[in-house]
Design an enzyme around this catalytic site. Structure first.
Site, short mmCIF file in Angstrom:
data_model
loop_
_atom_site.label_atom_id
_atom_site.label_comp_id
_atom_site.label_asym_id
_atom_site.label_seq_id
_atom_site.Cartn_x
_atom_site.Cartn_y
_atom_site.Cartn_z
N ARG A 70 0.84 -1.20 0.00
CA ARG A 70 0.00 0.00 0.00
C ARG A 70 0.88 1.25 0.00
NH1 ARG A 70 -4.09 -0.16 4.70
NH2 ARG A 70 -4.77 1.76 3.70
N GLN A 100 -9.89 10.14 7.50
CA GLN A 100 -9.73 8.76 7.96
C GLN A 100 -8.61 8.09 7.16
OE1 GLN A 100 -13.95 6.91 8.56
NE2 GLN A 100 -14.13 8.52 7.02
N ASN A 101 -8.14 8.77 6.14
CA ASN A 101 -7.16 8.17 5.24
C ASN A 101 -5.78 8.15 5.88
OD1 ASN A 101 -9.28 8.04 3.49
ND2 ASN A 101 -8.68 9.85 2.30
N ASP A 103 -3.17 7.69 3.79
CA ASP A 103 -2.21 8.13 2.76
C ASP A 103 -1.85 9.59 3.03
OD1 ASP A 103 -5.09 8.34 0.65
OD2 ASP A 103 -3.97 10.08 1.36
N HIS A 118 -6.93 8.18 11.75
CA HIS A 118 -6.51 6.78 11.73
C HIS A 118 -5.01 6.63 11.53
CE1 HIS A 118 -10.90 5.59 10.60
NE2 HIS A 118 -10.76 5.99 11.85
N GLY A 189 -16.50 11.08 0.35
CA GLY A 189 -15.83 9.83 0.03
C GLY A 189 -15.66 8.90 1.20
N THR A 190 -16.66 8.87 2.09
CA THR A 190 -16.60 7.90 3.18
C THR A 190 -17.89 7.10 3.24
OG1 THR A 190 -16.25 7.55 5.56
CG2 THR A 190 -17.37 9.58 4.93
N ASN A 215 -20.68 11.78 -2.49
CA ASN A 215 -20.39 10.35 -2.61
C ASN A 215 -21.27 9.79 -3.72
OD1 ASN A 215 -20.13 7.55 -2.24
ND2 ASN A 215 -19.75 7.83 -0.04
N PRO A 216 -20.69 9.04 -4.69
CA PRO A 216 -21.55 8.48 -5.75
C PRO A 216 -22.59 7.49 -5.21
CG PRO A 216 -19.21 8.27 -6.32
CD PRO A 216 -19.28 8.73 -4.91
N1 APR Z 1 -15.50 10.25 -4.90
C1 APR Z 1 -16.22 10.23 -3.75
N2 APR Z 1 -16.54 9.09 -3.09
C2 APR Z 1 -16.12 7.93 -3.63
C3 APR Z 1 -15.37 7.86 -4.83
C4 APR Z 1 -15.06 9.09 -5.46
N3 APR Z 1 -14.36 9.13 -6.61
N4 APR Z 1 -15.10 6.54 -5.10
C5 APR Z 1 -15.65 5.82 -4.08
N5 APR Z 1 -16.27 6.65 -3.22
C6 APR Z 1 -16.96 6.33 -1.97
C7 APR Z 1 -17.60 4.96 -1.93
O1 APR Z 1 -18.93 5.05 -2.41
C8 APR Z 1 -17.57 4.67 -0.43
O2 APR Z 1 -18.75 5.16 0.20
O3 APR Z 1 -15.97 6.30 -0.98
C9 APR Z 1 -16.39 5.47 0.08
C10 APR Z 1 -15.22 4.62 0.50
O4 APR Z 1 -15.63 3.87 1.60
P1 APR Z 1 -14.59 2.91 2.35
O5 APR Z 1 -13.84 2.11 1.35
O6 APR Z 1 -15.36 2.24 3.44
O7 APR Z 1 -13.53 3.92 3.00
P2 APR Z 1 -13.70 4.78 4.30
O8 APR Z 1 -15.09 5.30 4.45
O9 APR Z 1 -12.60 5.75 4.31
O10 APR Z 1 -13.42 3.71 5.48
C11 APR Z 1 -13.40 4.26 6.77
O11 APR Z 1 -12.79 2.15 7.68
O12 APR Z 1 -11.67 0.30 7.16
C12 APR Z 1 -11.64 1.39 8.00
O13 APR Z 1 -9.81 2.55 8.90
C13 APR Z 1 -10.43 2.21 7.70
O14 APR Z 1 -10.27 4.59 7.42
C14 APR Z 1 -11.00 3.45 7.02
C15 APR Z 1 -12.40 3.49 7.59
#
Ligand code: APR
Length: 249
Positions: A70, A100-101, A103, A118, A189-190, A215-216
């Protein structure tokens, strides 16, 4: 008024903004989100089965290699239009960014005081004492994972918060203080599945904030949002900035 112009108009009148980002804001940089299917070598693993203290105790080499993969993916990625648009928004409006990212794309785009709930994949800690381990030590100890310099039984582990671990208290305090002091909160994007991060928009709304989600897909927060933009962050945020320019014209 269509959603992009409505969000632009609201931001142009706002006093203080809180932004919560998740993996979706890095998706257009080519970094797989947490809950998208993992690619290639890691396709057969679920993040939930790797990002835990138990997984590291069971197979430290496997977990170490996953984070190395990663980290390499992130190093080869670039911030995208969403990361840069958030820097521009923060130039126009006092903004607290909570991510929460793990990166470093917000920081590489110029958002240097992002609150990292995180942790950060760029940091490496001792698995026993939690003390930071520097790059020179890691370069001199190519084992997977390297031993720790801080404890005879310690190993090097990524400086991220694993499932079941506590979030950094100071970061959490800052995030909730910002939620109590903003008049607009944006969730971008969460999937809003992991608390306490996912609780921030509701906390801001309890203090009277107006809440928009970008968020899409719909999420557990969509039903309580004042506005939902079903768009990719890298499309929505530049469009909001362009509409914001129009608001003053
Ligand atoms: N623009 C906006 N949103 C997007 C895009 C985009 N281009 N592509 C995907 N998404 C959305 C998806 O629809 C989803 O709802 O981003 C979200 C990603 O969700 P997760 O993969 O669950 O990521 P996240 O919400 O950051 O996870 C939260 O969970 O696993 C733990 O610690 C980890 O920090 C992470 C936390």
């Amino acid at each position: 008024m269509e959603p992009v112009r409505q969000l632009a108009a609201t931001l142009s009148q706002a006093r203080r903004l809180l932004v919560l980002t998740g993996a979706g804001v890095s998706a257009e940089s080519g970094i797989a989100t947490f809950r998208d299917a993992q690619t290639g070598l890691w396709a057969r693993f679920r993040p939930e089965d790797l990002a835990t203290p138990e997984a590291f105790a069971r197979d430290p080499a496997l977990v170490w290699r996953w984070y190395a993969w990663r980290r390499d993916q992130i190093a080869r990625a670039q911030p995208n239009a969403a990361h840069y648009a958030l820097v521009e928004i923060a130039r126009r409006l006092p903004t607290t960014l909570v991510t929460q990212n793990v990166d470093d794309l917000h920081q590489r785009a110029g958002f240097h005081d992002a609150i990292c709930l995180h942790g950060s994949i760029a940091r490496t800690l001792c698995s026993i004492t939690g003390q930071a381990i520097d790059a020179d030590w890691l370069a001199a100890h190519p084992q997977e994972p390297p031993p720790s310099p801080h404890h005879p039984r310690g190993l090097a582990r990524p400086g991220v918060v694993w499932f079941g671990e506590n979030l950094p208290a100071a970061a959490l305090e800052q995030a909730y203080a910002a939620a109590a002091d903003c008049d607009v909160v944006l969730a971008i994007g969460t999937s809003a599945l992991v608390h306490p991060a996912a609780g921030l928009p509701a906390e801001a709304q309890r203090h009277g904030a107006w809440f928009a989600e970008i968020n899409p897909q719909r999420t557990p927060l969509s039903g309580q949002a004042d506005l939902c933009l079903p768009l990719a962050a890298g499309v929505a945020l530049p469009a909001v900035l362009a509409a914001w320019n129009g608001v003053h014209a």
